[in-house]
Scaffold this motif. Structure first.
Motif, short mmCIF file in Angstrom:
data_model
loop_
_atom_site.label_atom_id
_atom_site.label_comp_id
_atom_site.label_asym_id
_atom_site.label_seq_id
_atom_site.Cartn_x
_atom_site.Cartn_y
_atom_site.Cartn_z
N LEU A 1 -162.24 97.00 29.87
CA LEU A 1 -161.43 96.73 28.69
C LEU A 1 -159.98 96.49 29.05
O LEU A 1 -159.36 95.53 28.57
CB LEU A 1 -161.54 97.90 27.70
CG LEU A 1 -160.66 97.83 26.44
CD1 LEU A 1 -161.03 96.63 25.60
CD2 LEU A 1 -160.80 99.12 25.64
N GLU A 2 -159.42 97.33 29.91
CA GLU A 2 -157.99 97.19 30.23
C GLU A 2 -157.67 95.93 31.04
O GLU A 2 -156.51 95.53 31.14
CB GLU A 2 -157.48 98.42 30.98
CG GLU A 2 -158.15 98.68 32.30
CD GLU A 2 -159.28 99.68 32.19
OE1 GLU A 2 -159.52 100.42 33.16
OE2 GLU A 2 -159.93 99.74 31.11
N VAL B 1 -165.54 91.76 25.49
CA VAL B 1 -164.33 91.29 26.15
C VAL B 1 -164.69 90.23 27.19
O VAL B 1 -165.81 90.18 27.71
CB VAL B 1 -163.57 92.45 26.83
CG1 VAL B 1 -163.12 93.46 25.79
CG2 VAL B 1 -164.41 93.13 27.89
N GLY B 2 -163.70 89.36 27.48
CA GLY B 2 -163.87 88.34 28.50
C GLY B 2 -163.00 88.67 29.71
O GLY B 2 -162.13 89.54 29.63
N PRO B 3 -163.27 88.00 30.85
CA PRO B 3 -164.12 86.81 30.92
C PRO B 3 -165.62 87.07 31.00
O PRO B 3 -166.42 86.19 30.70
CB PRO B 3 -163.64 86.13 32.20
CG PRO B 3 -163.14 87.25 33.06
CD PRO B 3 -162.54 88.24 32.11
N THR B 4 -166.04 88.28 31.39
CA THR B 4 -167.48 88.54 31.53
C THR B 4 -167.85 89.82 30.79
O THR B 4 -167.60 90.92 31.28
CB THR B 4 -167.86 88.69 33.03
OG1 THR B 4 -167.35 87.59 33.76
CG2 THR B 4 -169.37 88.77 33.18
N PRO B 5 -168.44 89.69 29.60
CA PRO B 5 -168.84 90.88 28.85
C PRO B 5 -169.80 91.75 29.65
O PRO B 5 -170.69 91.25 30.34
CB PRO B 5 -169.55 90.29 27.62
CG PRO B 5 -168.96 88.93 27.47
CD PRO B 5 -168.72 88.44 28.87
N GLY B 6 -169.60 93.07 29.60
CA GLY B 6 -170.45 94.00 30.32
C GLY B 6 -170.06 94.20 31.76
O GLY B 6 -170.58 95.09 32.43
N ILE C 1 -160.63 89.27 23.77
CA ILE C 1 -161.44 90.27 23.08
C ILE C 1 -161.98 89.64 21.81
O ILE C 1 -161.25 88.94 21.09
CB ILE C 1 -160.65 91.56 22.81
CG1 ILE C 1 -161.58 92.65 22.29
CG2 ILE C 1 -159.48 91.32 21.87
CD1 ILE C 1 -161.00 94.06 22.43
N THR C 2 -163.26 89.86 21.53
CA THR C 2 -163.92 89.26 20.37
C THR C 2 -164.49 90.36 19.48
O THR C 2 -165.22 91.24 19.95
CB THR C 2 -165.06 88.33 20.82
OG1 THR C 2 -164.53 87.31 21.67
CG2 THR C 2 -165.73 87.68 19.61
N ILE C 3 -164.14 90.30 18.20
CA ILE C 3 -164.64 91.28 17.24
C ILE C 3 -165.73 90.63 16.39
O ILE C 3 -165.79 89.40 16.28
CB ILE C 3 -163.51 91.82 16.35
CG1 ILE C 3 -162.84 90.67 15.57
CG2 ILE C 3 -162.48 92.58 17.18
CD1 ILE C 3 -161.78 91.15 14.60
N PRO C 4 -166.61 91.43 15.76
CA PRO C 4 -167.68 90.86 14.94
C PRO C 4 -167.14 90.23 13.65
O PRO C 4 -166.02 90.52 13.22
CB PRO C 4 -168.58 92.06 14.64
CG PRO C 4 -167.68 93.24 14.78
CD PRO C 4 -166.70 92.89 15.85
N ALA C 5 -167.97 89.38 13.04
CA ALA C 5 -167.55 88.66 11.84
C ALA C 5 -167.41 89.57 10.62
O ALA C 5 -166.69 89.25 9.68
CB ALA C 5 -168.54 87.53 11.54
N THR C 6 -168.10 90.70 10.63
CA THR C 6 -168.05 91.62 9.49
C THR C 6 -167.10 92.77 9.79
O THR C 6 -167.26 93.48 10.79
CB THR C 6 -169.44 92.19 9.17
OG1 THR C 6 -170.33 91.11 8.90
CG2 THR C 6 -169.39 93.12 7.98
N LEU C 7 -166.10 92.92 8.91
CA LEU C 7 -165.16 94.04 9.02
C LEU C 7 -165.02 94.67 7.65
O LEU C 7 -165.09 93.98 6.62
CB LEU C 7 -163.79 93.58 9.52
CG LEU C 7 -163.77 92.97 10.92
CD1 LEU C 7 -163.78 91.45 10.83
CD2 LEU C 7 -162.56 93.43 11.70
#
Length: 227
Positions: A58-59, A49-54, A64-70
């Motif tokens: 979440l809320e 998630v943005g702006p700063t992952p980690g 929000i960025t999901i992986p390329a493989t689903l």
């Protein structure tokens, strides 16, 4: 008089049979086939998630960025009380799901839907040709959140690239959860549905023609003169 009544009945029955045949042919040509199905899929990899992952909870995410493989993880046998269209077309567990864009901006949380224009946002692989023939175009999205969770509901249009099934309204929803605070891992799951999850299914136009024709035949029989 009896001969005239019998002749009239025969003419009426022949006319109705011809009308019903044309209605069925015309209804199929114009209405096509309406898909009825739902598919569940999950990301294979890490969600950020943005702006700063980690660092960003979440809320509180702005994106929000999901992986390329689903991958498809479940295809219910029925949807809205009818067989799931996509099972017969080979969209089964472990089928690949293609999504673009992978990053969604989180806007107007717990508010009105936001208009978007994501053409070919979602495509399912199947055992048919072309492999990625089932497409979803996203036209709006709404977000909601609570501590440790974030979810969305989007609406748009379903398309079959070979035209066997009619284009129709559809929806995609997503739900994300996080445990362990901002540095905790994020899980996600998604559901595609046509008709949309928030809209009831209606009979096909061709079905209305058939029902009306049969109703007319019933009235004709009720009004037949007695011998």
């Amino acid at each position: 008089m009896r001969s005239l009544v019998c002749f009239t009945r025969q003419v009426a029955n022949l006319a109705f049979a011809a009308f019903l045949g044309m209605a069925l042919t015309s209804g199929t040509a114009q209405a096509g086939i309406m898909a009825n199905g739902t598919i569940n899929y999950v990301p294979f990899g890490s969600i950020s998630v943005g702006p700063t992952p980690g660092v960003t909870l979440l809320e509180n995410a702005s994106s929000i960025t999901i992986p390329a493989t689903l991958l498809v993880n479940n295809v219910d046998a029925t949807y809205l009380g009818l067989p799931n269209t996509f099972i017969a077309e080979g969209v089964l567990p472990l089928s690949i799901v293609s999504v673009s864009p992978l990053t969604l901006n989180v806007t107007n949380v717990n508010s009105a839907p936001t208009a978007v224009n994501f053409v070919n946002y979602l495509q399912f692989s199947s055992s048919t040709t072309p492999q990625y023939r089932f497409v979803y175009d996203m036209t709006s999205i709404s977000w909601s959140n609570s501590p440790g969770s974030l979810s969305f509901l989007s609406n748009g249009n379903f398309k079959d690239l070979i035209g066997e099934y009619n284009s129709a309204p559809a929806s995609v929803s997503g739900a994300f959860t996080q445990t362990g605070g901002a540095s905790g891992s994020i899980n996600g799951s998604f559901t595609f549905a046509t008709p949309p999850l928030n809209v009831s299914a209606v009979p096909e136009p061709g079905s209305f023609v058939i029902v009306a024709a049969l109703s007319g035949l019933g009235l004709l029989r009720l009004r037949r003169p007695r011998n």
